[in-house]
Design an enzyme around this catalytic site. Structure first.
Site, mmCIF file in Angstrom:
data_model
loop_
_atom_site.group_PDB
_atom_site.id
_atom_site.type_symbol
_atom_site.label_atom_id
_atom_site.label_comp_id
_atom_site.label_asym_id
_atom_site.label_seq_id
_atom_site.Cartn_x
_atom_site.Cartn_y
_atom_site.Cartn_z
ATOM 1 N N GLU A 109 2.090 5.761 7.452
ATOM 2 C CA GLU A 109 3.367 5.795 7.102
ATOM 3 C C GLU A 109 4.348 7.103 7.646
ATOM 4 O O GLU A 109 5.391 6.814 7.902
ATOM 5 C CB GLU A 109 3.596 6.031 5.561
ATOM 6 C CG GLU A 109 2.843 5.050 4.853
ATOM 7 C CD GLU A 109 3.032 3.756 5.240
ATOM 8 O OE1 GLU A 109 4.145 3.384 5.820
ATOM 9 O OE2 GLU A 109 2.378 2.729 5.157
ATOM 10 N N GLY A 151 0.961 -1.289 0.053
ATOM 11 C CA GLY A 151 -0.024 -0.011 -0.052
ATOM 12 C C GLY A 151 0.797 1.217 0.018
ATOM 13 O O GLY A 151 0.366 2.183 -0.741
ATOM 14 N N ALA A 152 1.954 1.189 0.770
ATOM 15 C CA ALA A 152 2.821 2.311 0.954
ATOM 16 C C ALA A 152 3.958 1.866 1.745
ATOM 17 O O ALA A 152 4.135 0.886 2.213
ATOM 18 C CB ALA A 152 2.132 3.779 1.695
#
Length: 1003
Positions: A436, A399-400
């Site tokens: 994140e 996803g990240a």
């Protein structure tokens, strides 16, 4: 005879004794090279590369003067031939490179690296290559952890990007661990690298051995490595050919990296493990047609590199493991903003994407600023660099990624506009941007010692992003969504052959353990600390954890110890949440004593066997309870925390002056399955009167589950499904027509449990019967409350312009849910409502909701809507992903055939993970279609997994998920699924990722 012998059988020791190889052939080859070099430095192709590589691999010739004289020119740059096949086959994939003579020399494109032997002074001849045969994947165990014998303290990288190849020069400052005996070899990790040269301390070149996965320096009979030294390694990689999307690869208009968990070794040789933390200085160089150059940390220099090229230098002052390294080279657009920290520093913020997507970046930027502010206010964590970059990339396995100061994001979690993104997309983007960013402390400044400790950073950071989203939106709604996800995915893992604790004890491919267990159950474990200790003490523990371990790689035990020290409590039993797999079962029984005005609550716990763990010890389990008086529906005992530490305990509530209804496990205070005998009347009562928002929703879910399972049992026995209980219909009517402050919560209370969650209550899963039961209950509820659903739908159809506010999101959510019930009536009028809803939609949220209903209703309206949806997308990759997903989730008999056709659609590709997930991943989750009893869905998905495994093993392994619970199905489906799993395992050259999952499943 030696020429015809397979080289793998010619051992280095044997070759060293065979030094009488034909001198005439050697001399002829050397003279040919020398003559050709002198005659023409610009010769197109000498045609001698393969011959000399063969000679070098066939013998170690040290005495011939001609060889010694030619050696500095011939062998100053090493090559990487594939000796496994014939020379002709090795020449089938040649790449061109400038040779030391100035001519273009062909180089085989392969990851095999020969073993070379070098003297300390001057370059000796190369020894024969040692072939690396295909090995069975090796399982790693947590108990076997040892610190590395050498530490890398500083890394200086020079990344030069050319068309078709990238040269990476790494200089590593190395120190031998004090406990490492002198003479111990240093083993570096590497994969798919073309080794050019290795040096130590500039003028020293040591003996080394390079094979398919390692580079070994020093060791027995070789140069003794000093206690401190510098290694310089030059390699080449081909990002354009990297379909695994791990390491450094090309995606659209950019080159980018993804190094977690073990991708850095695909960029250069390194101690690629999270406990080796170093300071990085990185120089990135590329043609000026690639204007954006990025890496971790602050940019300290930029300039012209000559020949139409430019460079930029970055320095990260904070030590980090190699998995947090990042680099980007691209033709990108961006938006820029600033954030002023609590201490007054100004931080430059940049969000990058392909130029055509820049108008979809504003939400990401706003989410980032909210995250930075929230982390300062809630946890006292301030950002530490001068710049923060986010780069959106279309081809991304995850996803990240939280790379220090340079986050790389999947476009699906970055780009958002009302006409391309749903409300759910917006909120998910905000949450992941926060996740994140929060990693900057919980993952970067303090990271995990080894990959078995992954939940240390991920479970903690998921908890932090959950709290962030709850503060931004609705605590009740967020908590419900978290638990729905936990039950739908993580409970399935706990019930299957891949069940593992949040801190796994072993793995073959680490990529397979980025699981719901590690992430979401890991977050639940962190939440239990918070519940047990309270907000103030938990914050004290967090502060202690960060201050104690800043700049270190630590373990889950270190976090638990920080919490114990901050609270003064003994948390040793709490470790069982880290060591024991499976979903515990909590049983609650209550007895009211009117004469004593007491209520006795007996709680007991158990946990079913899981692979390798037949018996479990009691957990330390926080259980929040409350009591609601039956007479007036008022709370008579507010939240009380019961700490269950034994298999069975009794808790007594005093001063209870009327018969109560028990509200147990409030806020879902522990990740367990609750077993408790409560009548439908009591559940309906709690659905109306419970003061805990989660348990109010939970009572409705338990009531719905009872009704759904009753219908399932009747249909399974060949009987007609029963009518809905009147008290249930009235409870739903009360929720639908009642006045509430949170329409998102109101909508969630009207959603039936999904088939995946319901299957967890069945000993043997029959997906077709389960689907029929759910359809029956939904259709019956729609008929019983048709007027109410239509009235509420009309009331909410205001035609207001799109807004991203809690009220507007709730209104759309409730209106779209009413639409779903109306369509369940399956009348022409209801289909027309959906068609009009689609045509009049002013947001992707409403448009997608209507089309999701229409795709399961074959006819002109569906076909027309699908056609216009695709055309309106105008090539937008994320919208087209939605188009694929909608058709893969359709509940029609032709869904499988349609999905097969869609794999041939020009817009479909196996090389893009988002596209694969949108079609194949969604199809695997379409429970009753995928699990059709003819087994064709199994066969189709297995074939695609086999095909994908050669391109992207990570994604291939994850697609195996729907096969995981094959033992829970009937015998016919079991046999069909097992057959396909065995077919996957029989694939020649199966990746370690896919092998690990398939082999565990089939056991």
């Amino acid at each position: 005879r030696e020429d015809n012998m397979p080289l793998a059988e010619v051992q280095p020791r044997e070759r060293s004794r065979r030094r009488t190889f034909s001198f005439a052939r050697t001399a002829f080859a050397v003279l040919s090279i020398s003559a050709a070099a002198l005659v023409s430095l610009k010769c197109e192709q000498l045609g001698i590369s393969s011959t000399m590589l063969y000679l070098r691999s066939a013998a170690r010739i040290r005495s011939a003067p001609a060889i010694k004289a030619a050696r500095p020119a011939l062998f100053s740059r090493t090559t990487t031939p594939n000796f496994a096949k014939s020379e002709l086959k090795a020449r089938s994939s040649l790449s061109m490179e400038q040779s030391p003579f100035g001519v273009v020399r062909q180089r085989p494109s392969t990851s095999f690296v020969p073993k070379f032997s070098h003297r300390r002074r001057g370059l000796a001849s190369a020894s024969a290559s040692t072939l690396v045969e295909t090995k069975k994947p090796v399982e790693k165990f947590r108990k076997d952890y040892t610190p590395p014998p050498y530490w890398v303290t500083d890394v200086n990288l020079d990344i030069n990007v050319f068309d078709g190849r990238t040269r990476v020069v790494s200089k590593l400052q190395v120190e031998r661990d004090p406990n490492t005996p002198p003479g111990t070899p240093m083993v570096l990790d590497g994969e798919d690298l073309r080794l050019i040269s290795v040096k130590i301390d500039n003028d020293n070149i040591v003996d080394y051995k390079a094979d398919k996965s390692t580079l070994t320096l020093g060791g027995k009979g070789s140069l003794m490595l000093p206690s401190k030294f510098e290694i310089e390694i030059v390699v080449e990689i081909v990002p354009e050919a990297n379909t695994q999307l791990s390491g450094f690869y090309k995606s659209g208009s950019m080159y980018c990296s993804q190094c977690e968990a073990e991708g850095f070794r695909r960029i250069t040789y390194h101690l690629d493990r999270p406990d080796v933390m170093a300071k990085y200085k990185v120089r990135v160089e590329a043609d000026k047609s690639w204007p954006v150059l990025l890496s971790n940390g602050n940019m300290i220099e930029t300039g012209d590199a000559g020949e139409g090229r430019h460079f930029a230098v970055f320095e990260d002052p904070y030590p980090k493991p190699s998995y947090l390294f990042a680099a980007v080279v691209g033709k990108l657009g961006k938006i820029t903003d600033t954030f002023t920290t609590a201490s007054g520093r100004e931080v430059e913020l940049n969000v990058f994407s392909e130029p055509e997507n820049v108008d979809a970046l504003n939400h990401a930027m706003e989410s980032l600023k909210k995250s930075m502010k929230w982390d300062e206010e809630r946890w006292g964590r301030e950002y530490d660099l001068d710049v923060y970059h986010i780069v959106a990339v279309n081809d991304f396995n995850m996803g990240a990624m939280e790379n220090k100061g340079l986050n790389i994001f999947n476009t699906a979690l970055t780009l958002a506009k009302p006409d391309t993104a749903t409300d759910t997309d917006y909120m998910r983007i905000e949450g992941v941007i926060g996740h994140e960013y929060f990693h900057n402390w919980s993952g970067n400044r303090v990271t995990c010692r080894d990959w078995f400790q992954l939940t240390l950073k991920e479970g903690l950071t998921v908890f932090r992003d959950q709290e962030f989203s709850a503060d931004m939106w609705s605590h009740a709604v967020k908590r419900i969504e978290e638990v729905r996800g936990l039950r739908g995915r993580q409970f399935q893992e706990d019930a299957g052959p891949m069940a593992h604790p949040i801190r796994p004890e072993s793995y073959i491919a680490m990529d397979n353990f980025y699981t719901a267990t590690v992430y979401t159950k890991g977050a639940e474990v962190i939440r239990m600390y918070h519940t047990l200790l309270g907000e103030k003490t938990f914050r004290k523990g967090m502060d202690l954890y960060f201050s104690r371990h800043d700049g270190s790689a630590v373990t889950c035990d270190d976090f638990r110890q920080a919490m114990a020290d901050a609270s003064g409590r003994d948390l040793s039993q709490f470790e069982r949440w880290y060591t024991q797999a499976g979903t515990p079962v909590l049983t609650a029984e209550g007895v009211y004593h009117a004469d004593k005005k007491t209520y006795e609550l007996t709680l007991s716990q158990s946990c079913p066997p899981t692979p390798g763990q037949p018996k479990k010890e009691p957990f330390h389990m926080p259980v929040k309870v409350g009591l609601i008086g039956k007479q007036k529906g008022k709370e008579i005992v507010p939240d009380k925390l019961c700490e269950l530490t034994e298999e069975k305990q009794t808790f007594v509530f005093k001063g209870v002056n009327q018969p109560p209804v028990l509200s147990v496990l409030r806020g879902y205070s522990a990740p367990v399955k609750l077993e408790m005998e409560q009548s439908d009347e009591d559940l309906a009562f709690l659905m109306s009167h419970d003061t805990d928002a989660f348990n109010k929703w939970e009572a409705g879910q338990r009531l719905m589950t009872n009704i759904l399972l009753d219908a399932h049992d009747k249909i399974s026995n060949g009987e007609d499904a029963p009518p809905l209980p009147s008290n249930f219909v009235e409870a739903v009517r009360s929720v639908l027509t009642g006045s509430v402050n949170d329409m998102q919560l109101q909508a969630l209370m009207l959603v039936l449990p999904d088939e995946q969650t319901l299957s967890g209550n069945l000993k043997v899963i029959d997906p077709e019967v389960l689907h029929k039961a759910r359809v029956h209950v939904k259709d019956s509820l729609a008929k019983a409350l048709e007027k109410e659903f239509r009235d509420k739908y009309s009331e909410l159809s205001t035609g207001a312009p799109y807004e991203l506010t809690a009220e507007a999101v709730g209104r759309r959510k409730l209106r779209n849910l009413c639409l779903s019930y109306i369509v369940s009536l399956k009348s022409q009028g209801s289909i027309s409502v959906a068609d009009e809803h689609y045509k009049s939609a002013n947001s992707m949220t409403d448009k997608l909701a209507a089309l999701a209903e229409l795709v399961s209703l074959p006819g002109g309206e569906r076909d027309s809507a699908l056609k216009s949806f695709y055309e309106d997308a105008k090539g937008d990759a994320l919208v087209i992903n939605k188009w694929f997903s909608l058709q893969a989730m359709a509940s029609t008999p032709d869904t499988l055939e349609n999905v097969k056709k869609l794999t041939q659609h020009p817009a479909f590709t196996l090389k893009n993970p988002n596209r694969v997930r949108s079609l194949l991943g969604v199809f695997g989750g379409n429970m009753h279609i995928f699990h059709a009893d003819d087994g064709k869905g199994y066969e189709f998905l297995a074939d695609k997994i086999i095909e994908l495994d050669s391109l992207n093993p990570q994604i291939a392994a994850r697609l195996l998920g729907p096969f995981g619970l094959w033992k829970r199905y009937d015998e016919g489906r079991q046999n069909l699924m097992k057959k396909q799993l065995k077919k996957v395992l029989a694939k020649d050259g199966l990746s370690a990722d896919t092998f690990e999952v398939a082999s565990r499943y089939v056991q």
